[in-house]
Structure formats: C-alpha cells, structure tokens
Design a protein around this motif. Sequence first.
Motif, PDB file in Angstrom:
ATOM      1  N   THR A   1    -103.208  21.085  -1.715  1.00 28.61           N
ATOM      2  CA  THR A   1    -101.882  21.583   0.058  1.00 28.61           C
ATOM      3  C   THR A   1    -103.582  23.010   0.433  1.00 28.61           C
ATOM      4  OG1 THR A   1    -100.047  20.714  -1.086  1.00 28.61           O
ATOM      5  CG2 THR A   1     -99.895  22.369   1.041  1.00 28.61           C
ATOM      6  N   LEU A   2    -104.396  23.470  -0.172  1.00 32.81           N
ATOM      7  CA  LEU A   2    -104.784  24.403  -0.110  1.00 32.81           C
ATOM      8  C   LEU A   2    -106.027  23.805   0.762  1.00 32.81           C
ATOM      9  CD1 LEU A   2    -103.931  27.533  -0.292  1.00 32.81           C
ATOM     10  CD2 LEU A   2    -105.807  27.713  -2.737  1.00 32.81           C
ATOM     11  N   ALA A   3    -106.544  23.165   0.474  1.00 37.04           N
ATOM     12  CA  ALA A   3    -107.825  23.066   1.200  1.00 37.04           C
ATOM     13  C   ALA A   3    -107.983  21.948   2.470  1.00 37.04           C
ATOM     14  CB  ALA A   3    -108.542  21.302   0.654  1.00 37.04           C
ATOM     15  N   ILE A   4    -106.439  21.488   2.431  1.00 32.34           N
ATOM     16  CA  ILE A   4    -105.960  20.193   4.425  1.00 32.34           C
ATOM     17  C   ILE A   4    -105.349  22.355   4.569  1.00 32.34           C
ATOM     18  CG2 ILE A   4    -103.806  19.601   5.034  1.00 32.34           C
ATOM     19  CD1 ILE A   4    -103.178  17.843   2.198  1.00 32.34           C
ATOM     20  N   GLU A   5    -105.405  22.833   4.153  1.00 31.37           N
ATOM     21  CA  GLU A   5    -104.952  24.152   5.098  1.00 31.37           C
ATOM     22  C   GLU A   5    -106.326  24.419   6.026  1.00 31.37           C
ATOM     23  OE1 GLU A   5    -101.851  27.755   4.716  1.00 31.37           O
ATOM     24  OE2 GLU A   5    -104.101  27.604   2.732  1.00 31.37           O
ATOM     25  N   ALA A   6    -106.803  24.575   4.949  1.00 33.62           N
ATOM     26  CA  ALA A   6    -108.293  25.014   5.251  1.00 33.62           C
ATOM     27  C   ALA A   6    -109.363  24.213   6.120  1.00 33.62           C
ATOM     28  CB  ALA A   6    -109.571  25.496   3.741  1.00 33.62           C
TER      29      ALA A   6
END
Lengths: 286, 286
Positions: free
Chosen positions: A157-162
């Motif tokens: 989720t965090l990497a998708i956001e980035a």
Amino acid sequence: MVKQAPIAVIAGGGDLPGLVIRSAMAQGREVVTIAIKGEADASLSAFNPVELGWGQIGKLFSTLKSKGVRDVVLIGGVQQRPDFTSILGDFGTMWRLPRIIAAVVGGDDHLLVKVAGIFEREGLHVVGAHEVAPELVASLGHVAGPKPSKKALSDMTLAIEAVDALGRLDIGQGAIAVNARVVAVEGAEGTDAMLERVAALRENGRVRSKGAAGVLVKCSKPQQDLRLDMPGIGPQTIRKAAEAQLQGVCVEAGRVLVAHRDEVERLCDELGVFLYGCTRGEEAEA
Amino acid sequence: MVKQAPIAVIAGGGDLPGLVIRSAMAQGREVVTIAIKGEADASLSAFNPVELGWGQIGKLFSTLKSKGVRDVVLIGGVQQRPDFTSILGDFGTMWRLPRIIAAVVGGDDHLLVKVAGIFEREGLHVVGAHEVAPELVASLGHVAGPKPSKKALSDMTLAIEAVDALGRLDIGQGAIAVNARVVAVEGAEGTDAMLERVAALRENGRVRSKGAAGVLVKCSKPQQDLRLDMPGIGPQTIRKAAEAQLQGVCVEAGRVLVAHRDEVERLCDELGVFLYGCTRGEEAEA
C-alpha cells in the motif's frame, strides 16, 4: 466468416515481440513481422520477418500497405541510442522518438502520442500489446508464490502510494517499500537497477530486516498511452526481487505486462516471492 | 552581563560537530563536547571531549548536569549499525534510535521527537545546529558558482516539485532533474549514491545532454524536526554534482546545512556548479 486483416508487429528487442506474435497467431490472426535490424531478437526468424533498418521507414509503410495491414503493434526494447543530432533529417527518426525522447528530452507522453499520430496519418491503427495479447497482462489479486503477509500488504500500500505520486509527476513507475518505509524510487535507471540497489542496501545494512521483507510495486503512469510504452516484468524481475530479499512483486492489474508468465509463476513458487495484481490507489487486502 | 550556561555538543562522525563547536565558541559560549566513541572524528580532541560509548547514557546525563549544561545539540553521522536485538535493554539504545529507526523501522519522525523528549525529561533542551550556528544554514537565492540558466531554473522547479511530493510521503529529501525530466529520486541510498547513479546514467547514455545540465535539489521533509536530523551538503556534494555533469545544486534555504561553506563556494566557482537556496514549492527565478 470474413477474414481479419493481418496485424503487423514491429519488433524491437527482448522476448515480448515473439510472445505477442505467438498470441496473435494462436487467435488465428495473420501476422506480418517487421524485425528492426540490430534490435529484434534472432528467434524472430521463425516468423519470416521483414528486416528493416532505422532509415527504411518509407519501405516500412509500403510493406504494411502491400500486405493489407491495418493494425500495428510497436513492441520491444530499443537499445541503439544514436546522438540525437546525427539522425535529424532521417525519416527513421520518428520511430526512434519514444526512446530518444525518454533518454534525452524528458516527459515523453505528448511525443509518444505524436508517433502514434504519424502511423495513423498513414491510415494505420496503433494497438497495444495488451489488446492483441490480453493474457500477457497482469490480473488482479494474488497470482503466484506465497500468500502476502499483512506486513507485506501494508508495504505494498505504501509503495503504491509512492508510485502514484511519482506517476502523477511523470517521474517513474516503480518503488520498493520495506518494513513500512519506502527505500527506493525508480528514476531513469529502470526497475532492474533499482532492485540491485536495494539488494546492496540490504547487504550493507542500510536496509535491515530479518529474512525477506518488502514489496516492489510497478504501475503504469496514470496518463500513459499503453499502446506505446507499457511497462513490463518478467522472470528476471522475480529473480532480482529475490536477491533484494523482498517478499513480493506487485504490478498494476491490466496495465503492466508479465512476460513468460509460466516461468514467472514457477520462479515465484521456487524462490518464495509472491506476485500480486493491484489497482492504483488500492488499499491492498489479502 | 550574566554568563550563559554552557552548551553540550554530542558529536557523531563527520565535520559538522567541529563546525558547530567552533561557531558556538566564536559566539563566546562555553561548549562541553561529548565525543561518541567509534563515531566522533579524531579532530575533536582539540576540544578536550568527554568520550562516551553507547552504553554510557547514565554517565552522559550526570556529566551534562555537573557542567551545568541546559542546551544540547545532537549532531553528526552515526555509522554503527548493530543488530537491533543485540542492544535491546541497553539504555544507550535510545540515542541510537534515530539512526536505527531510519535503518530498520521506517518513517522516523515520531521517534526522533521521542528521543528529544527523553533529553527534555532530564531537564535538558535539545536545540538544532541551525539555531546554534545559523551561518551553517543555506541562505536564499543564488549563493555561488555560475548564474543558473533558465533551463536550470526550470529543472530546479521540477525537482523541487518531486522532492515536495516525496517529502509529504516521508520518503526522501533529494531529487535530480535533467532537461525537464526527473531522472533520479533519493531513497535509503542517500544523496551521494544518487549523484553517483546519475553520473553512471550520463556515462552509459541513458541520460543524455551536451555538456552540463540538470540540478540536484535537497530539502528537509516538511514535517521534519530540524533539531534532530537536518539534512546537509558539503564539498563532496559539489564534487559529485560536477561528476554527474549537473549545472547546479539547490538546497532549501534555512532548512539544509552547508558544511565548509567557504570550500563549497570555492568548488562551485572552480567546477562551474551553481549553489542556490530555494523555498519549497518555489517557482525558481534568476
């Protein structure tokens, strides 16, 4: 039944052109293979390709017309990076533009659209590999390898956001999060180099974790014309993800190609790396 | 005139601790230097430091109290990266936390604030290097080297935009734009490694330009506690920017330290790399 017009595959390097050709043939379509000299893989000789160099754009269009082609797929890597000025005035320039632009000028979306426009002005229709060979595109949800842990889903989720933030700025398509921290973001170096960087950060202790942790996320840019430069992964991506001690790889479903899917899935199982298809902005759930 | 209480500088590695100590002394303040064993630079011996190891946090606080210290500066790099588990239960853990967290756990802002809180519960006041030695902080506008071209200012604006987006996601502090394209984004690898990557991309032709082009931008994260982990540049940054064939370096004014400013400015002139101080979100103008 009316016979469909043949489709042309204009093939740069790598495995994807052959995969697209086979897929179109398996659907009963006649394929005209154009192998770009110095770029296309030798294995394409199985498809009796017309070999054309960069300067032969006129011959390209006459060939396509004589074969009755209406749909054209541009696929594969282009490695030759001639000096921009040395090919000005060469009609072949236009085909190189996407990669030249990517290497030289910057945000390429408008120019990629212009390249498609040049084909279209010749009465041809540029279609995406994902349209011709939809089975090459990543599907949604858990695809292969171990089931992602809660921690991995949260890294995802965090990497998708980035990636989403980067994509909006037309910067990159990939990011890696490990243990609730984005540790690498893809620029011009490409996904493989980013994975190698994380492997080094794991080795020198700047990114620490016991055992495998973290996820590579790869998406298309939101404004990307998928017909022209769709991102892709393949067996090498899974191998390098394992070397970077990641738990998994997540690709945007429907918008990222997965080459050699059987081998990718086999490697996922063998190396213990999951493959997951997400949607941009998704809160991943197991 | 009432004598000011002495200030303590708790020194990790690198040049910055010595620069802060000299600056405070030049202002007539008495400085208690605490050199962290295995981290602090040998040159600090000029300041008769109290040398303390990671395990001696009790002694740290008793030393500071016996000297009548009220203000504490935590400054310098921490290279030792012991396994997290091997130091649990060691009171010294808390001091290592900022770096350990940065290496292991992820977004570190809350924990850095907690570290400051631990000092404050001992009656001490954690101050930033930029408060003690404001001349070490980057100033606004053109600082040194050639005047930035319009193209460089536009790359600068683009990279500021990228750093701003990354900072909001708590990812990184640096980005490099070349010819209207963000080609590198800083993750856990740090600014020097990112500059080396761009130098390689220039060499292998993946990022092309005739002569120098592009700008490194380095900012603090918007939510950053500047007392604890303020980003910095120094002579090495300018050298590596020149090796990456950039036109200049841009730092956030007031929120990024410039170590050895005289040498930095001399190198800017010598190597033809500009140094510029910007504000976040600024549209840079010459």
